[in-house]
Design a protein around this motif. Sequence first.
Motif, mmCIF file in Angstrom:
data_model
loop_
_atom_site.group_PDB
_atom_site.id
_atom_site.type_symbol
_atom_site.label_atom_id
_atom_site.label_comp_id
_atom_site.label_asym_id
_atom_site.label_seq_id
_atom_site.Cartn_x
_atom_site.Cartn_y
_atom_site.Cartn_z
ATOM 1 N N LEU A 1 18.970 -113.982 -29.899
ATOM 2 C CA LEU A 1 18.577 -114.072 -31.303
ATOM 3 C C LEU A 1 18.697 -112.705 -31.963
ATOM 4 O O LEU A 1 18.345 -111.679 -31.360
ATOM 5 N N PRO A 2 19.165 -112.657 -33.198
ATOM 6 C CA PRO A 2 19.179 -111.382 -33.929
ATOM 7 C C PRO A 2 17.758 -110.864 -34.125
ATOM 8 O O PRO A 2 16.788 -111.636 -34.130
ATOM 9 N N LYS A 3 17.647 -109.587 -34.271
ATOM 10 C CA LYS A 3 16.315 -108.979 -34.416
ATOM 11 C C LYS A 3 15.610 -109.477 -35.668
ATOM 12 O O LYS A 3 14.366 -109.557 -35.705
ATOM 13 N N GLU A 4 16.360 -109.846 -36.711
ATOM 14 C CA GLU A 4 15.727 -110.358 -37.937
ATOM 15 C C GLU A 4 15.038 -111.699 -37.685
ATOM 16 O O GLU A 4 13.935 -111.952 -38.160
ATOM 17 N N VAL A 5 15.697 -112.583 -36.907
ATOM 18 C CA VAL A 5 15.098 -113.881 -36.591
ATOM 19 C C VAL A 5 13.900 -113.691 -35.664
ATOM 20 O O VAL A 5 12.861 -114.352 -35.836
ATOM 21 N N ALA A 6 14.026 -112.788 -34.679
ATOM 22 C CA ALA A 6 12.892 -112.514 -33.787
ATOM 23 C C ALA A 6 11.697 -111.982 -34.570
ATOM 24 O O ALA A 6 10.542 -112.322 -34.274
ATOM 25 N N PRO B 1 15.776 -102.671 -31.850
ATOM 26 C CA PRO B 1 15.559 -101.476 -32.670
ATOM 27 C C PRO B 1 14.721 -100.427 -31.941
ATOM 28 O O PRO B 1 14.227 -100.641 -30.831
ATOM 29 N N SER B 2 14.519 -99.304 -32.605
ATOM 30 C CA SER B 2 13.877 -98.147 -31.995
ATOM 31 C C SER B 2 12.352 -98.246 -32.060
ATOM 32 O O SER B 2 11.786 -99.182 -32.640
ATOM 33 N N TRP C 1 13.375 -103.486 -38.047
ATOM 34 C CA TRP C 1 13.695 -104.793 -37.499
ATOM 35 C C TRP C 1 14.512 -105.616 -38.488
ATOM 36 O O TRP C 1 15.253 -106.508 -38.100
ATOM 37 N N SER C 2 14.362 -105.332 -39.755
ATOM 38 C CA SER C 2 15.147 -106.008 -40.786
ATOM 39 C C SER C 2 15.576 -104.953 -41.794
ATOM 40 O O SER C 2 14.751 -104.414 -42.536
ATOM 41 N N ALA C 3 16.878 -104.663 -41.811
ATOM 42 C CA ALA C 3 17.377 -103.603 -42.692
ATOM 43 C C ALA C 3 17.234 -103.982 -44.154
ATOM 44 O O ALA C 3 16.963 -103.137 -45.009
#
Length: 421
Positions: free
Chosen positions: A45-50, A140-141, A234-236
């Motif tokens: 899953l993309p980090k945005e969905v997570a 992400p960091s 987590w979401s740009a």
Amino acid sequence: MRFSAGIAVAALSGLTTASADQDARVYHLMSSSRRQQIPQDTPQLPKEVARHILLQRTSTTSGYGSDLRDLPESVDTDAAVSYIARYGKRPLPIFSSNEKTDSSQLVVIIEGATQENVGSLVKTIEESDQAVSFVVPNPPSAVANGHLMDLFDSMGAVPSPRDCDLESAINPFDSNCWTSTAAVLRYDLKKSPSTTKSLLDNFSRLTKFVDSGDLEATLVLMPESSRSSKIKHWSALAAGEAADLRRRFNRDAETVITDVNVPAVATASSVSVFTEPEVPSVFVPEKEKKTKIPQCFNSFNACTKQTDSCSGHGECVDKYSRKAGNASTVAAEDAKVCFVCQCNQRDIIKPGKGKGNVGIKTVAWAGNKCQKIDVSVPFWLLAGFTITIMGAITFAIGLLYSIGNEPLPGVIGAGVIRSSK
């Protein structure tokens, strides 16, 4: 040749293991009855969905409020909604005789995870018949984790570290940690290496609360490689919009996440949700896009997203269905699907004159997105009344004028005789 082939296989195996170690692994610890309802695959899953899954689980409102506008164009919205419905917390049934409230949600974010410091924990989790729910490639960091914790804190889901340690947070009835139905904790194994041991020592207590349905725990294992990642959010697209996100959590008009049939999804060894590069080069805010709203939408989710849930003044329905209803309504045979906004009326209470007096004003909405106030009924009432009154006044004046122009009858002066003197 065989020796060279063996070296090649070992090298590919090493690359696969290294790639897996760089992914963030998410474990949802749930009761056995709940686990049986979720497919056993492990999607990427993309980090945005997570991020939305974690926010949905820790949301303390009756329904998670997010319109998913921060998803990049590379992520399919319908697939994202399906994953949130699958891995998010279940909504309580509207009509239920059971007085039990929803399970408390515990989220533990562990940074600096490696095979050496979390290997025993992962083995214990898998031995308890729990598996990886999904993985997040290219996580992400630590800076991004800090921003995410700030968002959790604004939701009231971060307890005080002085009053709430990991051992106390496992107990959902501990008032020092649980002031609401959600608690989020963050640990760095470099600074707190005893976190893994504390989880192992209290894992039996954790599974006891999980099996009883009092608690659902989410463990997010962030790899050590993500600490120095260049991804700061987590979401740009949601960066710098914290105030707007707080407003979205309390909005009335939000995307409805229902228990839809989840389509066949990609696993960790196959294709992921990404269809294009992760972040588009140019982002145009939704407010600046001037798109024409179609008369019909092909799906309920498309109608909900493009109309912003009918601007919060209605709901998307299939106007060709056999009966009025929501997205689950089955359309009649040989009838095309056409989802439109069905606008509602709303009563607004206004204070009246005098103590305790109130007034109620009913507002109707119209338009393809229910974004306009429907003034057609008041207009026609006012116009009809005005035309009727003007017609009545004109008729009365004309009638009086026609009567005033008629000559007097001659008999009026016949009996008048002048006296002679």
